[in-house]
Design a protein around this motif. Structure first.
Motif, short mmCIF file in Angstrom:
data_model
loop_
_atom_site.label_atom_id
_atom_site.label_comp_id
_atom_site.label_asym_id
_atom_site.label_seq_id
_atom_site.Cartn_x
_atom_site.Cartn_y
_atom_site.Cartn_z
N LEU A 1 -18.28 30.51 4.57
CA LEU A 1 -17.30 29.43 4.74
C LEU A 1 -17.82 28.24 3.93
N PHE A 2 -17.12 27.89 2.87
CA PHE A 2 -17.46 26.69 2.10
C PHE A 2 -16.58 25.58 2.66
N VAL A 3 -17.22 24.58 3.25
CA VAL A 3 -16.54 23.53 3.99
C VAL A 3 -16.76 22.20 3.30
N THR A 4 -15.68 21.49 2.99
CA THR A 4 -15.79 20.19 2.33
C THR A 4 -14.58 19.34 2.72
N HIS A 5 -14.61 18.08 2.36
CA HIS A 5 -13.46 17.23 2.67
C HIS A 5 -12.32 17.50 1.69
N GLY A 6 -12.63 17.65 0.42
CA GLY A 6 -11.58 17.97 -0.55
C GLY A 6 -11.40 16.94 -1.64
N HIS A 7 -12.19 15.88 -1.63
CA HIS A 7 -12.04 14.86 -2.68
C HIS A 7 -12.92 15.15 -3.88
N HIS A 8 -13.81 16.13 -3.80
CA HIS A 8 -14.59 16.59 -4.96
C HIS A 8 -14.23 18.04 -5.23
N HIS A 9 -14.74 18.97 -4.42
CA HIS A 9 -14.26 20.34 -4.50
C HIS A 9 -12.91 20.39 -3.80
N SER A 10 -12.00 21.20 -4.33
CA SER A 10 -10.68 21.32 -3.73
C SER A 10 -10.11 22.69 -4.06
N MET A 11 -8.94 22.97 -3.55
CA MET A 11 -8.28 24.25 -3.84
C MET A 11 -7.95 24.37 -5.32
N ASP A 12 -7.88 23.25 -6.02
CA ASP A 12 -7.66 23.25 -7.47
C ASP A 12 -8.97 23.18 -8.25
N ASN A 13 -10.09 23.00 -7.57
CA ASN A 13 -11.42 22.90 -8.19
C ASN A 13 -12.42 23.62 -7.28
N LEU A 14 -12.30 24.93 -7.22
CA LEU A 14 -13.08 25.73 -6.28
C LEU A 14 -14.52 25.93 -6.76
N PRO A 15 -15.46 25.98 -5.81
CA PRO A 15 -16.83 26.37 -6.15
C PRO A 15 -16.87 27.88 -6.37
N ALA A 16 -18.01 28.39 -6.80
CA ALA A 16 -18.18 29.84 -6.96
C ALA A 16 -18.19 30.50 -5.58
N LEU A 17 -17.24 31.39 -5.36
CA LEU A 17 -17.13 32.12 -4.10
C LEU A 17 -16.85 33.58 -4.40
#
Length: 182
Positions: free
Chosen positions: A102-118
């Motif tokens: 589970l990659f958990v973040t607020h969304g103002h850096h990583h987001s559904m349009d800027n996903l980390p490696a998963l």
């Protein structure tokens, strides 16, 4: 597996937080995950119903043993951390749920349009937009519980649940708003 309540974008609303926690308790959630913007309403937002950041801090602190993770939102600051008895200043957290990350973040850096490696089957969770999402896209589960205080795009105030069957966005009245199954 313990049921997990996922709460985001409280923005200092003790009314919204308390309603979400009451529903999560009714649903049998034993743990809490917080996706940021806990105390402050932010300069672009109106004051939410029941705006009382000190009460929000008191309620969250009273449940600190249930909190398995909390991340910093764009409206959270070091001053807020002084009121909260558990860590809230990390930009993201990675939790394990059986074989799933589970990659958990607020969304103002990583987001559904800027996903980390998963990897396929992993979950990306964010808040920030105040718009709920529960979907599977290209092998990943994408989830946003919405906001308990300042929902947007015509959605009602909402929170999320994670359990053995999947991810659900719930209204503060207890109705299922959207769901994605494992």
């Amino acid at each position: 597996m313990k049921k997990l309540a996922i709460i985001s974008d409280i923005h200092g609303s003790s009314a919204g937080l308390n309603r979400a926690l009451e529903q999560a308790d009714r649903e049998g959630a034993q743990r809490i995950l917080l996706l940021g913007d806990l105390l402050y309403h932010g300069p672009r937002n109106p004051l939410p119903e029941g705006y009382d950041p000190q009460e929000v801090a008191r309620v969250l602190n009273s449940r600190k043993a249930q909190v398995v993770g909390a991340v910093r939102g764009n409206c959270d600051s070091e001053v807020d951390q002084m009121l909260i008895d558990f860590a809230i200043m990390g930009e993201y957290a990675v939790l394990l749920q059986e074989e799933r990350r589970l990659f958990v973040t607020h969304g103002h850096h990583h987001s559904m349009d800027n996903l980390p490696a998963l990897s396929a089957g992993d979950v990306f969770m964010q808040g920030h937009t105040h718009v709920p999402v529960a979907e599977k896209r290209e092998g990943l589960y994408l989830f946003n519980p919405g906001s308990v205080s300042l929902p947007k795009d015509g959605y009602p105030a909402s929170y999320g649940l994670l359990d053995a069957s999947g991810l659900t966005v719930k209204t503060l009245d207890g109705a299922d708003l959207m769901r994605t199954a494992w």
